[in-house]
Scaffold this motif. Structure first.
Motif, mmCIF file in Angstrom:
data_model
loop_
_atom_site.group_PDB
_atom_site.id
_atom_site.type_symbol
_atom_site.label_atom_id
_atom_site.label_comp_id
_atom_site.label_asym_id
_atom_site.label_seq_id
_atom_site.Cartn_x
_atom_site.Cartn_y
_atom_site.Cartn_z
ATOM 1 N N PRO A 87 7.659 -9.733 -12.580
ATOM 2 C CA PRO A 87 7.066 -8.442 -12.939
ATOM 3 C C PRO A 87 6.323 -7.769 -11.783
ATOM 4 N N ALA A 88 5.583 -8.549 -11.001
ATOM 5 C CA ALA A 88 4.852 -7.955 -9.876
ATOM 6 C C ALA A 88 5.814 -7.359 -8.851
ATOM 7 N N THR A 89 6.961 -8.008 -8.662
ATOM 8 C CA THR A 89 7.964 -7.493 -7.720
ATOM 9 C C THR A 89 8.561 -6.190 -8.239
ATOM 10 N N VAL A 90 8.855 -6.157 -9.543
ATOM 11 C CA VAL A 90 9.407 -4.937 -10.137
ATOM 12 C C VAL A 90 8.409 -3.791 -10.017
ATOM 13 N N THR A 91 7.155 -4.063 -10.314
ATOM 14 C CA THR A 91 6.134 -3.019 -10.212
ATOM 15 C C THR A 91 6.032 -2.494 -8.782
ATOM 16 N N ARG A 92 6.040 -3.391 -7.820
ATOM 17 C CA ARG A 92 5.964 -2.964 -6.421
ATOM 18 C C ARG A 92 7.168 -2.088 -6.052
ATOM 19 N N ARG A 93 8.353 -2.479 -6.497
ATOM 20 C CA ARG A 93 9.551 -1.692 -6.185
ATOM 21 C C ARG A 93 9.522 -0.337 -6.878
ATOM 22 N N LEU A 94 9.024 -0.306 -8.109
ATOM 23 C CA LEU A 94 8.903 0.976 -8.799
ATOM 24 C C LEU A 94 7.933 1.898 -8.068
ATOM 25 N N ARG A 95 6.827 1.351 -7.609
ATOM 26 C CA ARG A 95 5.841 2.178 -6.907
ATOM 27 C C ARG A 95 6.390 2.677 -5.565
ATOM 28 N N VAL A 96 7.089 1.806 -4.856
ATOM 29 C CA VAL A 96 7.674 2.227 -3.573
ATOM 30 C C VAL A 96 8.733 3.296 -3.811
ATOM 31 N N THR A 97 9.595 3.067 -4.788
ATOM 32 C CA THR A 97 10.647 4.040 -5.086
ATOM 33 C C THR A 97 10.051 5.367 -5.540
ATOM 34 N N GLY A 98 9.037 5.291 -6.412
ATOM 35 C CA GLY A 98 8.385 6.516 -6.858
ATOM 36 C C GLY A 98 7.748 7.265 -5.716
ATOM 37 N N GLY A 99 7.099 6.539 -4.808
ATOM 38 C CA GLY A 99 6.478 7.190 -3.657
ATOM 39 C C GLY A 99 7.496 7.888 -2.771
ATOM 40 N N LEU A 100 8.635 7.228 -2.544
ATOM 41 C CA LEU A 100 9.674 7.818 -1.696
ATOM 42 C C LEU A 100 10.283 9.062 -2.342
ATOM 43 N N LEU A 101 10.607 8.965 -3.627
ATOM 44 C CA LEU A 101 11.246 10.097 -4.298
ATOM 45 C C LEU A 101 10.285 11.278 -4.439
#
Length: 304
Positions: free
Chosen positions: A238-252
């Motif tokens: 879950p922590a990995t998914v959250t980190r990836r969601l935040r990175v992806t959201g920041g980029l988009l």
């Protein structure tokens, strides 16, 4: 601002949230979740253009996804008349469609209220979950306001708004009730295969692997643990998914909205042209409301 403000209006939580680019990933999560309801997914596979071949022997996978995005955009940013017309079209289509249970031979309409409610709840839960987990600033009170607002979109597809969860507690109770009825059926496996590898011309397969596969993997990772268990495929921590969601959201979100909104179906640009520049959706508008008002006032303020 002059002009028709539509079903929700520029001060609603819906208006701000649905302008976020993470809605695409949230939509894929919703499809994964919806596929775990045996009766609902059967209706999709037996009727959807994404899975049924046309007279030319082709499946309109991408067209089906774009039509769904167009419906959400119309209901969110279109005029009241356009939203009501879109809802009437969907209700009319659903009235004509049915599905057959291969085990019992039972034939049933895809517009059964229980099936419509499952689709609705999987959608709004996915929109809220992905956007909040990716860093979009939605408070608890605003999340409740969002669910309350979407009783209106539920009405458009044929549901009685009074039967639709209107806050987080009611939505959680609904999922607790329906979970025992979810299962990994052969139809759900087909949806899983479709989302992982949607039909693509051979020349575009590399682009699919580069652009689509990470979206599908991230959407799958954002599912609740019970969904991962049913699908039987591992997911990152879950922590990995959250980190990836935040990175992806920041980029988009770093892509200027004026560029993002030019992509089809361009509902936001038309809404801004109709209502003026103050109608532009933006996360800071939710932050400003939360900072000025208390939780109860925020929920009331955001509803037009």
């Amino acid at each position: 601002m002059a002009g028709d403000r539509g079903l929700f209006g520029p001060r609603s939580v819906t208006w701000q949230m649905h302008g976020d680019p993470m809605m695409w990933i949230a939509g894929v999560r919703a499809l994964y979740l919806q596929a775990l309801h045996p009766r609902a997914v059967r209706g999709v596979l037996q009727n959807s253009a994404a899975f049924q071949k046309n007279k030319g022997g082709r499946r309109d996978a991408w067209g089906r996804l774009m039509r769904t995005a167009d419906f959400v955009g119309t209901v969110t940013y279109g005029t009241t008349e356009a939203a009501e017309r879109a809802g009437a079209t969907v209700r009319g289509i659903h009235r004509r469609l049915s599905a057959t249970d291969p085990a019992t031979g039972e034939r049933y309409g895809v517009d059964e209220p229980a099936l419509l409610l499952w689709v609705h709840c999987a959608e709004v839960d996915s929109y809220l979950h992905v956007l909040r987990r990716s860093g979009y600033p939605v408070s608890d009170a605003q999340a409740d306001a969002y669910l309350h607002e979407h009783r209106e979109s539920a009405r458009l597809v044929g549901l009685d708004p009074d039967t639709v969860p209107g806050d987080r507690d009611a939505l959680a109770a609904y999922f607790a009730d329906v979970r025992p009825h979810l299962a990994l059926t052969p139809e759900a496996r087909q949806v899983d295969d479709f989302l992982r590898r949607p039909p693509t011309p051979t020349a575009l397969v590399p682009a699919r692997e580069l652009l689509w596969t990470p979206v599908a993997e991230l959407a799958y990772g954002a599912l609740p643990p019970y969904a991962h268990e049913l699908y039987g495929r591992p997911a990152p921590r879950p922590a990995t998914v959250t980190r990836r969601l935040r990175v992806t959201g920041g980029l988009l979100r770093a892509v200027p909205p004026a560029l993002r909104w030019r992509l089809p179906p361009r509902h936001i640009l038309r809404a801004v042209a109709r209502l003026g520049p103050g109608a532009r959706p933006a996360p800071y508008k939710l932050c400003r409301s939360a900072a000025i008002l208390g939780p109860q006032d925020t929920q009331g303020e955001l509803r037009d």
